[in-house]
Each structure stands twice: as C-alpha cells, then as structure tokens.
Scaffold this active site. Structure first.
Site, PDB file in Angstrom:
ATOM      1  N   GLU A  90      17.828  28.599  37.516  1.00  0.00           N
ATOM      2  CA  GLU A  90      17.846  29.575  38.604  1.00  0.00           C
ATOM      3  C   GLU A  90      19.088  29.459  39.478  1.00  0.00           C
ATOM      4  OE1 GLU A  90      13.899  29.763  36.993  1.00  0.00           O
ATOM      5  OE2 GLU A  90      15.112  28.033  37.604  1.00  0.00           O
ATOM      6  N   HIS A 159       2.821  27.114  41.911  1.00  0.00           N
ATOM      7  CA  HIS A 159       3.113  28.463  41.424  1.00  0.00           C
ATOM      8  C   HIS A 159       2.342  29.536  42.190  1.00  0.00           C
ATOM      9  CE1 HIS A 159       4.292  25.829  38.124  1.00  0.00           C
ATOM     10  NE2 HIS A 159       5.051  26.801  37.655  1.00  0.00           N
TER      11      HIS A 159
END
Length: 360
Positions: A90, A159
């Site tokens: 990322e 998450h």
C-alpha cells in the site's frame, strides 16, 4: 405437481418479502434497480471513458476484476495502462498514485479495505492532503482513495474499523461516505472530477444491495455535489443523522417508530468532510431532537463532531433534550458472531435511543 406448486408459492412469498424490504430503501421517482457495486463500476467506466487522464490501480483490480468485483470488465476494456494490478504494498502504490496526480493524471487508488490504508497513511495525509496548501495553491493533487470501510462480517478487529473520523480530522481531504446506489454513482463521479484528494468510503456489506435509481441518475453527466447531505425521510418529532450502511438502519427504525406515532426525519450525510451542518441545523430547528448513528467508535467520532457543531451553533437553543449518540462499542471488534452483532448499532438500538431522547 402439488409439491411443485407449494415450492412456487413459497418462492413467490419470498420474492414479495424481499421486494417489500428493498422498497424501504428505495428512492423515487424510480426506473430501474442497480446494485451499489454496479453503480460504482458504471461511474468509473464512464469517467475512464470521459477523461484519458483517469486510471485505476490497486491490488487485484485488473485481471481478477477486483476483490469485490467493483472493477469488473474494466481491464478488458481499457487495458494494462489504465487498469493496473499492483503488488501487495500500500505504501508503494499509494505513493505512485499521489505522484501521478501531482504530474497531471487523475488516479483512482483502491484499497482492498481501508484498514490497509494505514500502511499508506503518510502518503494520504502528508503527501496528498497537504501539498495544495504547502505549494500556495500551485500544486493540486486530484486523486480518489476508495475501497470498503467499516465493519464487514466475521473479519475481527484488524479489518473492521471505520475511518470516517480518522480522515475527516485532516484538513486538505474531502471525505465521502455513500449509502445507496445513487449516492455511490453520483458521488464517485464528482470525486473523480474534483481537483482535491477525496477519501471515498464504501461498505462491503452494501456492494450487492440493489436500489431503485431515477432516470436522471443514470445520465453520464449526473453528479452529486460533495458536501451536501440529503433528507431521506421527512419527519417532525426527531432527527436521525447517519452515513453509509446505517442510513438504512435509521430508515428501518423510523418505519417501526412510525407505527407507534413517532415521526422521524432521516438525514443521509453523504459527505463527512465538509460536513453539511446547515442541513442538520435546519432539521433540528424543526424537530427539536437529535440522534446521531454511526458504526465507528464513540470517542472523537462523527457523532461527537455533530454534537459539538450543534452546541456551538444556532440550533442549540431549539433542542428540547440532549443529543444522543448511537455508535459502535468502544472496543476492538470481536470475532465471535454474537459479540460482533452487539458491537455495532442495530435497529433496536436506534429505536431505544429515540424513545429515550423523546422520553416515551
């Protein structure tokens, strides 16, 4: 034959029940049904076609059609230069996207989940959000960071976070949080065309949900202004303010409360930053009561900011009761299903808070 007839009748009943439930979340006037996933896909497709500077990059967005199939068909249509698969890095591909925006392109940077955006938060905030100000307006950074945000199902603490308050805290970013298909389509097109960095917070559980959309919203020129909320349901007794998936919860709660004589006004924020305070204030001045609903944690959350803005503004003197917040529980998300369900707002929690606020 009798068994087949019973099966047919049962299927018909199920179809009617589904249609009724979906009807609660529909917009009017309506022409066709579009899922949130398809609305996002259409928006990107049309903007890629409209402007050759637009491109999409992220993990599995190309040949695999996206982890949630939001980019389905785009790689086959636009090829490797416009739809780019990246390594699982990322920080790296977000930096590439920000640099591309500074060089004059208009990237859409997809995070498989916004929880992974923490790997790239320096690029999002220090590179994208602050550059226009630090360059005295000489260097724009037209980029969209998009992907699923907030709690999903069964994916536990790492998450399941809502990043609305995280990114809305930072000047230089616009933060958008759509609920239905019309929101997703109109706001994503507006975000791609915007010259500022936009954080576009989707919800995984909403991707497959169909909503009725108007003919107007299917136009290639259709956009929704960033920074404007929408009153989804008119009411006179109390105002419910929410964003993303929990707008639907508010509408469900309002439908239940209507049978008990409580008339709720429901506001879909659509944008977290800039916040449409005028819309909220106008509603509060009419209903004299306010409940905020969000999936994120309570401390320094979206609801907390709304409470502060109402207290500081002209609507405060119109309140007949303190503002009530309905939020996620102040703990990391548990994995166990029953604990997970009790860690995020449910319709019953909204109903309880409304009755508490109205003292009924």
């Amino acid at each position: 034959m009798a068994a087949s007839l019973r099966c047919f009748l049962r299927s018909g009943k199920r179809a009617v029940l589904v249609a009724v439930r979906r009807g609660i979340h529909s917009s009017s006037p309506a022409a066709v049904q579009v899922t949130v996933r398809d609305a996002l896909n259409q928006a990107m497709d049309e903007e890629l076609e409209r402007d050759e500077r637009v491109f999409l990059l992220g993990e599995e967005v190309a040949q695999y059609d996206g982890a949630y199939k939001v980019s389905r068909g785009l790689w086959k249509k636009y090829g490797d230069k416009r739809i780019i698969d990246t390594p699982i890095s990322e920080m790296g591909f977000t930096g590439i996207a920000v640099g591309a925006a500074m060089a004059g392109l208009r990237p859409i940077c997809e995070f498989m989940t916004f929880n992974f955006s923490m790997q790239a938060i320096d690029q999002v905030i220090n590179s994208a959000a602050k550059t226009y100000y630090m360059s005295a307006g000489l260097q724009a950074v037209p980029i969209v960071f998009r992907g699923p945000n907030g709690s999903s199902a069964g994916v536990a603490a790492q998450h399941s976070q809502c990043f609305a308050a995280w990114y809305a805290h930072c000047p230089g970013l616009k933060v958008v949080s759509p609920w239905n298909s019309e929101d997703a389509r109109g706001l994503l097109k507006a975000a791609i065309r915007d010259d500022n960095p936009v954080v576009f917070l989707e919800n995984e559980l909403m991707y497959g949900v169909p909503f009725e959309v108007s003919d107007e919203s299917l136009s290639k020129d259709f956009t929704i202004p960033i920074g404007k909320a929408k009153v989804e349901r008119q009411g006179s007794h109390i105002t419910l303010v929410s964003h993303s998936r929990f707008v639907g919860h508010c509408l469900d709660a309002a439908a239940v409360l209507a049978k008990e004589g409580v008339d709720c006004e429901v506001i879909n924020l659509r944008t977290i930053r800039p916040l449409d305070v005028e819309c909220i204030e106008g509603s509060v001045m009419k209903t004299n009561h306010l409940v905020t609903v969000e999936g994120g944690w309570p401390q320094f959350g979206v609801g907390a900011e709304i409470c502060a803005r109402i207290m500081e503004g002209p609507a405060f003197n119109f309140l007949d009761a303190p503002v009530t917040r309905v939020t996620g529980v102040d703990i990391p998300m548990p994995y166990a299903k029953i604990l997970e369900e009790n860690s995020i707002p449910q319709v019953k929690d909204i109903i309880f808070s409304v009755k508490k606020t109205l003292n009924v």
